[in-house]
Scaffold this active site. Structure first.
Site, PDB file in Angstrom:
ATOM      1  N   GLU A   1       9.513 -12.506  48.889  1.00  0.00           N
ATOM      2  CA  GLU A   1       8.653 -13.694  48.840  1.00  0.00           C
ATOM      3  C   GLU A   1       9.420 -14.925  49.324  1.00  0.00           C
ATOM      4  O   GLU A   1       8.894 -15.760  50.046  1.00  0.00           O
ATOM      5  CB  GLU A   1       8.161 -13.916  47.405  1.00  0.00           C
ATOM      6  CG  GLU A   1       7.231 -15.121  47.279  1.00  0.00           C
ATOM      7  CD  GLU A   1       6.518 -15.180  45.934  1.00  0.00           C
ATOM      8  OE1 GLU A   1       7.093 -14.724  44.931  1.00  0.00           O
ATOM      9  OE2 GLU A   1       5.398 -15.677  45.890  1.00  0.00           O
TER      10      GLU A   1
ATOM     11  N   GLU B   1      11.047 -27.203  40.580  1.00  0.00           N
ATOM     12  CA  GLU B   1      12.042 -27.205  39.495  1.00  0.00           C
ATOM     13  C   GLU B   1      12.754 -25.857  39.410  1.00  0.00           C
ATOM     14  O   GLU B   1      13.978 -25.801  39.222  1.00  0.00           O
ATOM     15  CB  GLU B   1      11.369 -27.515  38.148  1.00  0.00           C
ATOM     16  CG  GLU B   1      10.859 -28.941  37.994  1.00  0.00           C
ATOM     17  CD  GLU B   1       9.518 -29.193  38.689  1.00  0.00           C
ATOM     18  OE1 GLU B   1       8.894 -28.207  39.154  1.00  0.00           O
ATOM     19  OE2 GLU B   1       9.110 -30.354  38.791  1.00  0.00           O
TER      20      GLU B   1
ATOM     21  N   SER C   1      -3.651 -14.964  45.320  1.00  0.00           N
ATOM     22  CA  SER C   1      -4.103 -15.327  46.666  1.00  0.00           C
ATOM     23  C   SER C   1      -4.747 -14.126  47.329  1.00  0.00           C
ATOM     24  O   SER C   1      -4.192 -13.019  47.325  1.00  0.00           O
ATOM     25  CB  SER C   1      -2.926 -15.792  47.526  1.00  0.00           C
ATOM     26  OG  SER C   1      -2.286 -16.876  46.934  1.00  0.00           O
TER      27      SER C   1
HETATM   28  C1  LIG Z   1      -1.185 -21.829  46.369  1.00  0.00           C
HETATM   29  C2  LIG Z   1      -0.714 -20.840  45.337  1.00  0.00           C
HETATM   30  C3  LIG Z   1      -0.768 -19.497  45.609  1.00  0.00           C
HETATM   31  C4  LIG Z   1      -0.335 -18.572  44.652  1.00  0.00           C
HETATM   32  N1  LIG Z   1      -0.439 -17.233  44.936  1.00  0.00           N
HETATM   33  C5  LIG Z   1      -0.060 -16.323  43.999  1.00  0.00           C
HETATM   34  C6  LIG Z   1      -0.233 -14.932  44.246  1.00  0.00           C
HETATM   35  O1  LIG Z   1      -0.736 -14.505  45.289  1.00  0.00           O
HETATM   36  N2  LIG Z   1       0.138 -14.056  43.270  1.00  0.00           N
HETATM   37  C7  LIG Z   1       0.699 -14.478  42.106  1.00  0.00           C
HETATM   38  O2  LIG Z   1       1.034 -13.635  41.291  1.00  0.00           O
HETATM   39  N3  LIG Z   1       0.855 -15.792  41.844  1.00  0.00           N
HETATM   40  C8  LIG Z   1       0.481 -16.731  42.758  1.00  0.00           C
HETATM   41  N4  LIG Z   1       0.623 -18.070  42.499  1.00  0.00           N
HETATM   42  C9  LIG Z   1       1.132 -18.489  41.196  1.00  0.00           C
HETATM   43  C10 LIG Z   1       2.530 -19.083  41.234  1.00  0.00           C
HETATM   44  O3  LIG Z   1       3.487 -18.063  41.405  1.00  0.00           O
HETATM   45  C11 LIG Z   1       2.722 -19.817  39.902  1.00  0.00           C
HETATM   46  O4  LIG Z   1       1.776 -20.875  39.872  1.00  0.00           O
HETATM   47  C12 LIG Z   1       4.129 -20.365  39.768  1.00  0.00           C
HETATM   48  O5  LIG Z   1       5.048 -19.329  39.599  1.00  0.00           O
HETATM   49  C13 LIG Z   1       4.234 -21.345  38.574  1.00  0.00           C
HETATM   50  O6  LIG Z   1       3.744 -20.783  37.416  1.00  0.00           O
HETATM   51  P1  LIG Z   1       2.676 -21.551  36.508  1.00  0.00           P
HETATM   52  O7  LIG Z   1       1.566 -22.009  37.392  1.00  0.00           O
HETATM   53  O8  LIG Z   1       2.339 -20.647  35.370  1.00  0.00           O
HETATM   54  O9  LIG Z   1       3.412 -22.853  35.991  1.00  0.00           O
HETATM   55  P2  LIG Z   1       4.441 -22.925  34.772  1.00  0.00           P
HETATM   56  O10 LIG Z   1       5.467 -21.852  34.923  1.00  0.00           O
HETATM   57  O11 LIG Z   1       3.681 -22.981  33.502  1.00  0.00           O
HETATM   58  O12 LIG Z   1       5.153 -24.306  35.044  1.00  0.00           O
HETATM   59  C14 LIG Z   1       4.578 -25.562  34.648  1.00  0.00           C
HETATM   60  C15 LIG Z   1       5.590 -26.661  34.967  1.00  0.00           C
HETATM   61  O13 LIG Z   1       6.795 -26.477  34.197  1.00  0.00           O
HETATM   62  C16 LIG Z   1       7.936 -26.409  35.055  1.00  0.00           C
HETATM   63  N5  LIG Z   1       8.902 -25.449  34.517  1.00  0.00           N
HETATM   64  C17 LIG Z   1       8.629 -24.182  34.066  1.00  0.00           C
HETATM   65  N6  LIG Z   1       9.766 -23.571  33.677  1.00  0.00           N
HETATM   66  C18 LIG Z   1      10.787 -24.448  33.908  1.00  0.00           C
HETATM   67  C19 LIG Z   1      12.192 -24.372  33.727  1.00  0.00           C
HETATM   68  N7  LIG Z   1      12.784 -23.297  33.232  1.00  0.00           N
HETATM   69  N8  LIG Z   1      12.914 -25.469  34.101  1.00  0.00           N
HETATM   70  C20 LIG Z   1      12.328 -26.577  34.605  1.00  0.00           C
HETATM   71  N9  LIG Z   1      10.983 -26.693  34.788  1.00  0.00           N
HETATM   72  C21 LIG Z   1      10.226 -25.633  34.455  1.00  0.00           C
HETATM   73  C22 LIG Z   1       7.393 -25.946  36.389  1.00  0.00           C
HETATM   74  O14 LIG Z   1       8.243 -26.336  37.466  1.00  0.00           O
HETATM   75  C23 LIG Z   1       6.046 -26.660  36.444  1.00  0.00           C
HETATM   76  O15 LIG Z   1       6.202 -27.977  36.876  1.00  0.00           O
HETATM   77  C24 LIG Z   1       0.194 -19.011  43.418  1.00  0.00           C
HETATM   78  C25 LIG Z   1       0.244 -20.387  43.148  1.00  0.00           C
HETATM   79  C26 LIG Z   1      -0.216 -21.293  44.085  1.00  0.00           C
HETATM   80  C27 LIG Z   1      -0.150 -22.757  43.749  1.00  0.00           C
END
Ligand SMILES: Cc1cc2nc3c(=O)[nH]c(=O)nc-3n(C[C@H](O)[C@H](O)[C@H](O)COP(=O)(O)OP(=O)(O)OC[C@H]3O[C@@H](n4cnc5c(N)ncnc54)[C@H](O)[C@@H]3O)c2cc1C
Length: 410
Positions: free
Chosen positions: A249, A378, A166
């Site tokens: 955070e 989750e 972000s």
């Molecule tokens: C609006 C927005 C702003 C953001 N800003 C930043 C930022 O400034 N800096 C930054 O570093 N990141 C940022 N992010 C990233 C955010 O931290 C990640 O998107 C988030 O941590 C999820 O990771 P992922 O997208 O890789 O999904 P994944 O971790 O791949 O998850 C995919 C799906 O699997 C589920 N899942 C994963 N592991 C498990 C588990 N152990 N048990 C049950 N379910 C599980 C998740 O809930 C999800 O539904 C931002 C995201 C958004 C949407």
């Protein structure tokens, strides 16, 4: 907890209200600021002016020491200020990540000269920071990240990619977590740094969202060279440093503040005619509004638990995750319902024509991301299950194996 202000708190609240009355306009129901290109520069300019004004008056970073540019106040004063500022038009979103997460991490783990150089300008809004954590291979499982930092003489050389960062497109600095040792288990081989976002070797590519705006980015690092003095904490201790950021955070993104709530929906229902009369008289609509009212009250009193911990000088625990588990789906469901109530007009997002200046439509676009950012629904449920309710831990088979022996670590 006693919900009433003590005499000192009431006096502080009156002082804050007086200052806000003189320096800001009261909030009116409106859409959130649209960050489309062109408008962004204007938002940044206004946000910086407001932040500098707050810093001059001692209302920026109220709990931070005065020598760092903060207000030297208490956590409760900070809460009182936030409660009052929420009633006024006060642009601050672009500093939430920097002041809520990055600078607290720098203050805890950074070298003294870095703190002296960067904390003051951040408090005054002169420099904006971003959080470079998530990667294609490291989101919920952040410790799975692959961006490498390799030692080269006195410097480090960083290569890899972050995503969803972000504000990277308007940030001056960022904190980054990297892998410095792939031969040890994934949590043990990480090291954190801060970087200059304008340095050669950093390429920021904005991601276009369905709303048409670009709030976050992909960030690529190609032989980015930084001195060892930009390291935060010890080599290999990056997970512990990152936890400082993640703890902050939870507090910074927890509340869903500013979202349209049951009272905005109540106004919409009053103004909307359905086939059988005003929406507010419809039993199904009334039931929905009542449900969201109950949820809002639950959130309010749960938040008081966090405030109680703060007022006792304690750090709020994992129970503050509950707020986002409830508020994020609520934001999404409420906006979706409000758009349904607008019938065909629900698909129109127009500042002048749509109720709340298109605020329900804006909220609907943003809410899906809010359910993911700062911990997905989750993951937050896992936190509550394991650390609040004490249920057995999720199975984590990759916790002890060296990172480079994991299938995706190669
Ligand atoms: C609006 C927005 C702003 C953001 N800003 C930043 C930022 O400034 N800096 C930054 O570093 N990141 C940022 N992010 C990233 C955010 O931290 C990640 O998107 C988030 O941590 C999820 O990771 P992922 O997208 O890789 O999904 P994944 O971790 O791949 O998850 C995919 C799906 O699997 C589920 N899942 C994963 N592991 C498990 C588990 N152990 N048990 C049950 N379910 C599980 C998740 O809930 C999800 O539904 C931002 C995201 C958004 C949407």
């Amino acid at each position: 907890m006693d919900f009433n202000d003590t005499p000192e708190e009431a006096a502080y609240r009156a002082q804050v209200r007086g200052w806000l009355d003189n320096n800001a306009k009261p909030k009116v129901a409106q859409a959130r600021a649209n960050k489309a290109p062109g408008r962004l520069e204007e938002i940044i300019k206004k946000s910086k002016e407001w932040q500098a004004k707050k810093a001059d008056a001692g209302y920026a970073c109220i709990t931070w020491p005065k020598e760092w540019g903060g207000g030297g106040g208490t956590s409760i004063q900070n809460v009182i200020y936030s409660q009052e500022e929420a009633k006024y038009q006060a642009p601050a979103g672009i500093f939430t990540i920097g002041l809520g997460m990055c600078i607290p991490t720098l203050m805890t783990w950074g070298p003294e000269d870095a703190k002296k150089r960067h904390v003051g300008p951040a408090v005054r809004g002169e420099e904006i920071w971003c959080q470079l954590f998530s990667e294609p291979a490291g989101g919920s499982d952040l410790a799975g990240l692959r961006t490498k930092a390799e030692k080269d003489g006195d410097d480090w050389v960083i290569n890899g990619q972050k995503v969803w960062t972000s504000g990277a497109h308007y940030s001056d600095y960022g904190i980054i977590v990297t892998r410095t040792d792939p031969n040890v288990p994934k949590h043990k081989g990480l090291t954190m740094f801060y970087i200059d976002m304008k340095a050669p070797g950093v390429e920021v590519r904005p991601i276009k969202q369905m709303s048409g705006e670009s709030d976050f980015n992909e960030v690529f690092f190609t032989d980015l060279r930084i001195p060892d003095s930009q390291r935060l904490g010890d080599v290999g201790n990056g997970w512990k440093v990152a936890l400082t950021t993640l703890m902050n955070e939870r507090l910074a993104v927890g509340g869903g503040a500013g979202a349209a709530d049951y009272d905005e929906l109540l106004t919409l229902a009053r103004d909307t005619e359905l086939e059988d009369g005003p929406a507010l008289k419809n039993g199904a609509v009334r039931e929905k509004i009542a449900d969201w009212y109950v949820q809002s009250q639950g959130l309010k009193y749960t938040k008081f638990r966090t405030l109680t911990a703060l007022s006792k000088g304690e750090t709020p625990g994992p129970e503050s995750s509950i707020g986002k588990i409830v508020s994020a789906p609520k934001m999404q469901d409420l906006a979706s319902f409000a758009m349904d109530l607008q019938s065909m007009g629900g698909i129109v997002r127009d500042r002048k024509l749509s109720p709340l200046g298109g605020g329900f439509q804006d909220q609907w676009f943003g809410a899906a991301g809010y359910r993911i950012a700062g911990g997905t629904d989750e993951i937050l449920r896992n936190i509550v299950a394991e650390r609040v309710l004490g249920l057995p831990q999720d199975i984590r088979v990759d916790k002890t194996a060296p990172f480079n022996e994991l299938p995706r670590g190669k």
